[in-house]
Enzyme design. Structure first.
Site, PDB file in Angstrom:
ATOM      1  N   ARG A  98       0.893  -1.301  -0.029  1.00 14.02           N
ATOM      2  CA  ARG A  98       0.020   0.095   0.165  1.00 14.02           C
ATOM      3  C   ARG A  98       0.825   1.339   0.012  1.00 14.02           C
ATOM      4  O   ARG A  98       2.115   1.345   0.505  1.00 14.02           O
ATOM      5  CB  ARG A  98      -0.666  -0.274   1.327  1.00 14.02           C
ATOM      6  CG  ARG A  98      -1.957   1.293   1.479  1.00 14.02           C
ATOM      7  CD  ARG A  98      -3.139   0.904   0.692  1.00 14.02           C
ATOM      8  NE  ARG A  98      -4.107   1.713   0.907  1.00 14.02           N
ATOM      9  CZ  ARG A  98      -5.046   2.342   0.104  1.00 14.02           C
ATOM     10  NH1 ARG A  98      -4.997   1.910  -1.256  1.00 14.02           N
ATOM     11  NH2 ARG A  98      -6.000   2.860   0.234  1.00 14.02           N
ATOM     12  N   THR A 368      -9.682   0.706  -9.917  1.00 16.18           N
ATOM     13  CA  THR A 368      -8.838  -0.130  -9.193  1.00 16.18           C
ATOM     14  C   THR A 368      -8.894  -1.522 -10.156  1.00 16.18           C
ATOM     15  O   THR A 368      -9.534  -1.600 -11.102  1.00 16.18           O
ATOM     16  CB  THR A 368      -9.044  -0.502  -8.050  1.00 16.18           C
ATOM     17  OG1 THR A 368      -9.165   0.508  -7.211  1.00 16.18           O
ATOM     18  CG2 THR A 368      -8.344  -1.662  -7.295  1.00 16.18           C
ATOM     19  N   THR A 386      -4.140  -0.740  -7.365  1.00 20.65           N
ATOM     20  CA  THR A 386      -4.742   0.532  -7.774  1.00 20.65           C
ATOM     21  C   THR A 386      -3.750   1.914  -7.749  1.00 20.65           C
ATOM     22  O   THR A 386      -2.896   1.847  -7.400  1.00 20.65           O
ATOM     23  CB  THR A 386      -5.916   0.922  -6.906  1.00 20.65           C
ATOM     24  OG1 THR A 386      -6.740   2.145  -7.106  1.00 20.65           O
ATOM     25  CG2 THR A 386      -5.274   1.291  -5.383  1.00 20.65           C
ATOM     26  N   ASP A 410      -7.547   8.501   0.278  1.00 17.86           N
ATOM     27  CA  ASP A 410      -8.316   7.592   0.848  1.00 17.86           C
ATOM     28  C   ASP A 410      -7.993   7.841   2.664  1.00 17.86           C
ATOM     29  O   ASP A 410      -8.571   7.095   3.359  1.00 17.86           O
ATOM     30  CB  ASP A 410      -7.625   6.307   0.760  1.00 17.86           C
ATOM     31  CG  ASP A 410      -8.442   5.392  -0.489  1.00 17.86           C
ATOM     32  OD1 ASP A 410      -9.190   6.251  -0.965  1.00 17.86           O
ATOM     33  OD2 ASP A 410      -7.983   4.480  -0.838  1.00 17.86           O
ATOM     34  N   SER A 439      -7.797   0.897   3.096  1.00 15.63           N
ATOM     35  CA  SER A 439      -8.126   0.464   1.943  1.00 15.63           C
ATOM     36  C   SER A 439      -9.400  -0.382   2.010  1.00 15.63           C
ATOM     37  O   SER A 439      -9.523  -1.204   3.179  1.00 15.63           O
ATOM     38  CB  SER A 439      -7.008  -0.188   1.171  1.00 15.63           C
ATOM     39  OG  SER A 439      -7.389  -0.940  -0.003  1.00 15.63           O
ATOM     40  N   SER A 440      -9.980  -0.680   0.972  1.00 16.49           N
ATOM     41  CA  SER A 440     -11.168  -1.711   0.910  1.00 16.49           C
ATOM     42  C   SER A 440     -10.730  -2.923  -0.022  1.00 16.49           C
ATOM     43  O   SER A 440     -11.663  -3.690  -0.250  1.00 16.49           O
ATOM     44  CB  SER A 440     -12.435  -1.065   0.372  1.00 16.49           C
ATOM     45  OG  SER A 440     -12.839  -0.104   1.214  1.00 16.49           O
ATOM     46  N   GLY A 461     -13.716   0.700  -5.040  1.00 17.63           N
ATOM     47  CA  GLY A 461     -13.725   1.243  -3.815  1.00 17.63           C
ATOM     48  C   GLY A 461     -14.320   0.286  -2.800  1.00 17.63           C
ATOM     49  O   GLY A 461     -14.181  -0.831  -2.520  1.00 17.63           O
TER      50      GLY A 461
HETATM   51  O1  DON Z   1      -7.758   1.092  -1.769  1.00 19.86           O
HETATM   52  C1  DON Z   1      -8.851   1.363  -1.921  1.00 19.86           C
HETATM   53  O2  DON Z   1      -9.707   0.935  -1.255  1.00 19.86           O
HETATM   54  C2  DON Z   1      -9.459   2.252  -2.802  1.00 19.86           C
HETATM   55  N1  DON Z   1      -8.278   3.206  -3.175  1.00 19.86           N
HETATM   56  C3  DON Z   1      -9.871   1.593  -4.091  1.00 19.86           C
HETATM   57  C4  DON Z   1     -10.513   2.486  -5.184  1.00 19.86           C
HETATM   58  C5  DON Z   1     -11.136   1.663  -6.159  1.00 19.86           C
HETATM   59  O3  DON Z   1     -11.218   0.529  -6.066  1.00 19.86           O
HETATM   60  C6  DON Z   1     -11.766   2.409  -7.069  1.00 19.86           C
HETATM   61  N2  DON Z   1     -12.368   1.280  -7.963  1.00 19.86           N
HETATM   62  N3  DON Z   1     -12.737   0.947  -8.948  1.00 19.86           N
END
Ligand code: DON
Length: 560
Positions: A98, A368, A386, A410, A439-440, A461
């Site tokens: 990350r 992502t 991502t 984030d 993060s998710s 997300g």
């Molecule tokens: O790490 C995370 O949770 C977000 N930055 C992910 C963003 C994301 O998945 C957007 N996607 N389609």
């Protein structure tokens, strides 16, 4: 507004292709290895590494570098992510790469200016260190580092655009007048629209990848590339220095573990909330006979939404970088899940506010990407990485040809200010120097008897955790084959706002009416009509690998 319209057009185009799909696809089957991801040339490159004797980790490194070239909206070397590696037998591990806050970051740096398309939105990238750590510790030793990076270099020199990429790049370049280097690197030479089959050449990126191939992660985090990153930051008001880059380390962390109806469930550890979230939700579901409710009924989705909102409340309250905050261990314990469900009413939605009142969550933008790989020995790799938003900050490091993430957004933005309207200021996820943002991302592997059987994950997300929950329960509770489980319509509830977002809303009036009757507010995904893309692999009891590319987006399952 322009960005919103652009996102709308992209997602409508993809959603249109989802709805144009006449019938669900069959999973691709193969006896030995399988790679599923959003980018066909990257899937093929990964499959070739498997066929050369590389294992799933070697192939994952190849796919990740290749997608930094062929899926620049999310594939990256300027971002970060999570790789879950399950050996053919035994326990998995997580390579966590990350992004981290630069040393000069402060808790209040986003109070006044939260522009995501700026240098200061970039965290210190983690991808190259993470891929190197995975390769060194868990690669087969049968292919060299230079060999796994090489396909990306070739694609950077010359990549024939697919129709989707041609459309996406044309639109993004048109909309990025404030990012001239982005336009120079991704615009059609001489101007005009990209067409499918046009060749995109990325010579600066090829040079950066060559430095990585020759010097490993040192080719990125020190020397000329690091100098270019620092120069770019100074020119654009960003914070990342050469010292931040040199200090960045990927971390190996224990995978989050739970069980669900006889399967082991393995997931990503904090700073992702994905592993804890999926295990916490499955624990809550385990006390209920989900199958008897039917696959696409108000009763199933009511129960599912209730579980989601409870887990998302805990995500906001407790989870952050474990090197900075203490994440309670009981979140993934079964008695805790039972206590959470003591307020569940099968006939009525529990108002989100009554679950925690004072904490709420701000909207999160997209993009992502996730890929799943199984090798001939049965090793599984589940990788999500991502740039945060689509094409990240759109800041391309001059001379180095790659896009920087905007992952700093984030973090929670305003310390101490948490409102019902969408601001989160809880301490667990405030900015601090060197800290990783919450993060998710939910790379997930289900195993039986110590052997992987399902490798899955998704972008999206906060919807990511719920997409994975839908896929896992479709497989485990509803006995769907992996392609059907991936294709099946999904739902999302993230505690606040207190609403269920449905795919294919409003086409499903009966379901909407049933959920409304139970007291839910039901909406559609905005601006898109779809939720995530969960490229997955299932290993059947006879060993056949079933690769499911998600029909919501282009993508490929490449097996042999
Ligand atoms: O790490 C995370 O949770 C977000 N930055 C992910 C963003 C994301 O998945 C957007 N996607 N389609």
């Amino acid at each position: 507004m322009r960005r919103f319209l652009s996102a709308l057009l992209t997602t409508l185009a993809v959603a249109a292709s989802l709805h144009a799909q006449p019938a669900p696809r069959q999973a691709v089957t193969a006896k030995q290895g399988m790679v599923t991801c959003v980018s066909p040339p990257a899937a093929e490159a990964g499959s070739k590494i498997l066929q050369k004797g590389g294992n799933a980790v070697d192939a994952a490194v190849t796919v990740a570098f290749a997608m930094a070239v062929t899926y620049p909206s999310a594939g990256n070397i300027g971002g970060g992510g999570f790789m879950l590696i399950h050996p053919p037998a035994g326990e998995p591990t997580v390579i966590e790469y990350r992004e981290a806050a630069p040393a000069a970051a402060t808790a209040d740096m986003f109070v006044k200016n939260r522009d995501p398309l700026t240098h200061r939105a970039a965290g210190v990238p983690g991808t190259v260190r993470g891929l190197e750590m995975a390769f060194k510790k868990y690669g087969s030793g049968k292919v060299t580092w230079a060999e796994v990076v090489e396909p990306a270099i070739q694609l950077a020199e010359s990549w024939p655009l697919e129709a989707w990429s041609a459309r996406s790049l044309t639109r993004l370049v048109r909309e990025s007048p404030k990012h001239p280097e982005f336009c120079r690197c991704f615009g059609k030479p001489g101007g005009g629209e990209w067409k499918a089959g046009d060749i995109l050449r990325q010579p600066d990126l090829a040079k950066t990848l060559r430095a990585i191939a020759e010097r490993g992660s040192a080719g990125f985090y020190t020397g000329p590339v690091a100098e270019m990153i620092e120069k770019e930051m100074k020119a654009g008001g960003g914070l990342i220095t050469q010292a931040d880059l040199a200090a960045y380390q990927a971390k190996e962390r224990p995978a989050i573990h739970g069980t669900y109806r006889g399967y082991d469930v393995w997931g990503a550890s904090p700073p992702s909330s994905g592993g804890i979230g999926i295990v916490e939700m499955l624990n809550m579901l385990e006390g209920h006979d989900l199958k008897s409710l039917g696959a696409d009924t108000p009763a199933r989705w009511h129960l599912t939404a209730e579980v989601m909102k409870r887990a998302f409340r805990d995500r906001a309250r407790w989870i952050g970088d474990p090197d900075f905050v203490t994440v309670p261990t009981n979140l993934i314990e079964k008695p805790y899940a039972r206590s959470l469900m003591s307020t569940f009413d099968p006939n009525k939605a529990t108002p989100s506010a009554s679950l925690a009142g004072d904490i709420t969550i701000a909207p999160e933008p997209e993009n992502t990407t996730h890929f799943s790989i199984v090798d001939a020995e049965g090793r599984g790799v589940s990788n999500t990485y991502t740039l945060e938003e689509s094409y990240g900050s759109r800041v391309v490091v001059r001379g180095a040809g790659f896009i920087l993430n905007n992952e700093m957004l984030d973090f929670n933005h305003i310390p101490g200010v948490t409102t019902q309207k969408g601001k989160v200021g809880t301490p667990a996820n405030l900015v601090a120097p060197g800290k990783r943002m919450l993060s998710s991302q939910t790379p997930t592997i289900l195993a039986k008897g110590g052997k992987p059987v399902l490798v899955t994950g998704s972008p999206g997300g906060r919807t990511i955790i719920n997409t994975v929950l839908c896929i896992v329960t479709n497989v485990v509770d509803f006995d769907m084959d992996v392609q059907a489980a991936v294709d099946f319509p999904r739902i999302h509830h993230q505690w606040l706002p207190d609403e269920i977002r449905l795919e294919r809303y409003p086409d499903r009036q009966e379901l909407v009416a049933g959920l409304e009757k139970l007291g839910h507010k039901v909406t559609r995904h905005q601006p898109s009509r779809f939720q995530g893309d969960g490229h997955s692999v299932w290993i059947a009891p006879d060993g056949t690998r079933h690769g499911a590319a998600d029909r919501r987006i282009m993508g490929k399952a490449a097996g042999y």
